[in-house]
Design a protein around this motif. Structure first.
Motif, PDB file in Angstrom:
ATOM      1  N   LEU A  85       0.864  -1.241   0.051  1.00  0.00           N
ATOM      2  CA  LEU A  85       0.136   0.081  -0.041  1.00  0.00           C
ATOM      3  C   LEU A  85       0.993   1.287  -0.024  1.00  0.00           C
ATOM      4  N   ASP A  86       2.054   1.302   0.840  1.00  0.00           N
ATOM      5  CA  ASP A  86       2.796   2.488   0.843  1.00  0.00           C
ATOM      6  C   ASP A  86       3.429   2.666  -0.475  1.00  0.00           C
ATOM      7  N   GLY A  87       4.272   1.505  -1.097  1.00  0.00           N
ATOM      8  CA  GLY A  87       4.616   1.829  -2.190  1.00  0.00           C
ATOM      9  C   GLY A  87       3.715   2.180  -3.465  1.00  0.00           C
ATOM     10  N   LEU A  88       2.451   1.646  -3.349  1.00  0.00           N
ATOM     11  CA  LEU A  88       1.750   1.829  -4.206  1.00  0.00           C
ATOM     12  C   LEU A  88       1.258   3.379  -4.257  1.00  0.00           C
ATOM     13  N   ARG A  89       1.007   4.100  -3.013  1.00  0.00           N
ATOM     14  CA  ARG A  89       0.530   5.555  -2.832  1.00  0.00           C
ATOM     15  C   ARG A  89       1.676   6.299  -3.478  1.00  0.00           C
ATOM     16  N   GLY A  90       3.109   5.959  -3.301  1.00  0.00           N
ATOM     17  CA  GLY A  90       3.838   6.891  -3.731  1.00  0.00           C
ATOM     18  C   GLY A  90       3.992   6.934  -5.384  1.00  0.00           C
ATOM     19  N   LYS A  91       3.667   5.438  -6.001  1.00  0.00           N
ATOM     20  CA  LYS A  91       3.765   5.682  -7.438  1.00  0.00           C
ATOM     21  C   LYS A  91       2.401   6.272  -7.941  1.00  0.00           C
TER      22      LYS A  91
END
Length: 146
Positions: A85-91
């Motif tokens: 989820l965290d990585g996805l939000r940045g992308k």
């Protein structure tokens, strides 16, 4: 640009120097001051508009390429073993920084890629839906579930 042997000169009077100002529209013509710019404007106007339009097209094309690359990275991330989820939000944030990115994402396979990833969570799907609500319809139209 007005040059004499690669030395910048004023397009109106031919004077050289370090203090020349560049035409803000076409980025090629140089002028000593506003008076020189006004004197040269009738000769410069047509070429200036043409070059300014070229610069605008180049900038828009570069923005489209950058946006497409960011969406492709997001799609690849949705397929990866690192999906979180965290990585996805940045992308997602990187994609949404430009209008072109948002538009490109609407035509992508984000949901398809994410939903088939074994690391997908409800929160990840929820984040994708929140960021790209129109993309849900694309995913539903392309799915076998309808």
């Amino acid at each position: 640009m007005s040059t004499v042997d690669d030395i910048a000169v004023c397009a109106a009077c031919g004077e050289g120097g370090d203090g020349l100002k560049t035409c803000t529209a076409c980025k090629t013509a140089k002028y000593c001051n506003a008076t020189c710019q006004k004197v040269h404007r009738p000769q410069h106007k047509k070429e200036c508009k043409k070059r300014a339009a070229e610069l605008k097209r180049e900038k828009e094309e570069e923005e489209r390429r950058t946006a497409a690359a960011k969406v492709k990275a997001l799609e690849k991330y949705c397929q990866s073993n690192e999906l979180s989820l965290d990585g996805l939000r940045g992308k997602i944030d990187a994609v949404l920084l430009t209008e072109q990115g948002s538009m490109a994402a609407q035509r992508s396979w984000l949901f398809h890629n994410a939903c088939w990833n074994e690391r997908v969570t409800f929160e990840i799907i929820e984040a994708l839906i929140e960021a790209f609500p129109r993309q849900v319809l694309v995913a539903l139209d392309a799915s076998d579930f309808t």
